[in-house]
Scaffold this active site. Sequence first.
Site, short mmCIF file in Angstrom:
data_model
loop_
_atom_site.label_atom_id
_atom_site.label_comp_id
_atom_site.label_asym_id
_atom_site.label_seq_id
_atom_site.Cartn_x
_atom_site.Cartn_y
_atom_site.Cartn_z
N TYR A 198 38.73 85.59 55.71
CA TYR A 198 37.65 84.66 55.35
C TYR A 198 36.64 84.54 56.49
O TYR A 198 35.43 84.63 56.26
CB TYR A 198 38.25 83.28 55.04
CG TYR A 198 37.22 82.21 54.75
CD1 TYR A 198 36.30 82.35 53.72
CD2 TYR A 198 37.18 81.03 55.50
CE1 TYR A 198 35.36 81.37 53.44
CE2 TYR A 198 36.25 80.04 55.24
CZ TYR A 198 35.34 80.21 54.21
OH TYR A 198 34.41 79.25 53.95
N ASN B 208 36.03 71.61 57.34
CA ASN B 208 36.70 70.60 56.51
C ASN B 208 35.74 69.50 56.04
O ASN B 208 35.88 68.33 56.39
CB ASN B 208 37.85 69.97 57.30
CG ASN B 208 38.95 70.96 57.60
OD1 ASN B 208 39.39 71.70 56.73
ND2 ASN B 208 39.38 71.01 58.85
N HIS C 206 38.03 20.70 38.53
CA HIS C 206 37.57 20.00 37.34
C HIS C 206 36.71 18.79 37.76
O HIS C 206 36.79 18.33 38.91
CB HIS C 206 38.76 19.54 36.50
CG HIS C 206 39.67 20.66 36.10
ND1 HIS C 206 39.23 21.78 35.45
CD2 HIS C 206 41.02 20.83 36.28
CE1 HIS C 206 40.25 22.60 35.23
NE2 HIS C 206 41.34 22.05 35.73
N PRO C 207 35.87 18.29 36.87
CA PRO C 207 35.04 17.12 37.21
C PRO C 207 35.88 15.97 37.76
O PRO C 207 36.94 15.63 37.23
CB PRO C 207 34.40 16.75 35.86
CG PRO C 207 34.33 18.05 35.12
CD PRO C 207 35.58 18.79 35.50
N GLY C 208 35.40 15.40 38.87
CA GLY C 208 36.08 14.26 39.49
C GLY C 208 37.21 14.64 40.43
O GLY C 208 37.74 13.77 41.14
N VAL C 209 37.60 15.91 40.47
CA VAL C 209 38.73 16.35 41.29
C VAL C 209 38.29 16.53 42.73
O VAL C 209 37.20 17.03 43.02
CB VAL C 209 39.32 17.67 40.74
CG1 VAL C 209 40.23 18.34 41.75
CG2 VAL C 209 40.08 17.41 39.44
#
Length: 370
Positions: free
Chosen positions: A103, A132, A279-282
């Site tokens: 080669y 390579n 979640h809302p308020g958490v």
Amino acid sequence: MRILITGADGFLGANLRIRLREAGYQDIVGITRSSSPQELVAGLAAADFVFHLAGVNRPQTEDEFVRGNRDFTEQLCQALRSVGRRTPVVFSSSSQAALENPYGRSKLAAENILLSYGRESGAPVLLFRLTNVFGKWARPDYNSVVATFCHNVARGLPIRVDDPAAKLRLVYVDDVVDAMLRCLASPGPAAGLMEAGPVYETTVGEVADIIRSFFISRSTLLTPPVGTGLTRALYATYVTHLPAASFAYQIPQYDDPRGTFAEVLKTPDCGQFSYFTAHPGVTRGEHYHHTKAEKFVVIRGSAKFRFRQIVTGEFHEIVVRGGEGYIVETIPGWAHDITNVGDDELIVMLWANEIFDRARPDTITMKVVA
């Protein structure tokens, strides 16, 4: 400018064609194995620049080296001579041209044929002795051991490493194309060897370990440092070998009455990314850290961040809404909490400067407001 590329449908040719189009070159003639000798001659007759990338590197017999590398290059140069123009040529040779094997000898012969054409015509002839080359679109079990490793690991298949300490020199395809495009913009010397790099000096074992780490990262969430150098190039190559069914993957999510929490990505030295919903308020948080620092980005909803200095009692409060583009930082020594003060679910992305360590969490419970 009309540009002709031999081996246009190969690994390097495909990458070069895309980059040429991006650079504004539209008149590109591609020569492939299916092209006739007449198409080659006609294409060369009108070409203003030639990238000679075609070649044979995995033949059935050694004679194919001679025909595909030496003889085809002779055919190309004869066609260029017949035109009588000084058409520049960039040639993708191989580092094996310096070695005594079939080669290497065929590539060296092709180099000498091209250099002879350059001396006779006065055309620039620029040679890249590549080693390579790896990157996107490389074929496994053909172009590169990197492609083979990436293809197999991405599919959970075994890879073979006979000698982990074996030296390996790699060059990334984008860097090769960059160097070739520079030749097009300014051919430079009349003839000679050109450099494409950086060339990464590594071992087969190191490359195998890095590629395996990409596969494992989906379960550990720990992503290697993929932003620079060899690991960056290997990661880009690895993901191009993922089958389409693997483009997405799921991460663990932890639900409780407050909402959802999920770790998204961890790094070896720059902390981790997570997100949570509320979640809302958490209210979430209600703790402080000694060293850990965090950055919060509200993606959706409205959040109230409250802070209290744990020694002086100093208090601070911030309300942030999704889409405002604010980052809120938590400060060591300040207790903090986050409350959803809107009507919709709150979604918050966060980064912490260190990976959560369950043995030493650096997270001490304390309410901000008693």
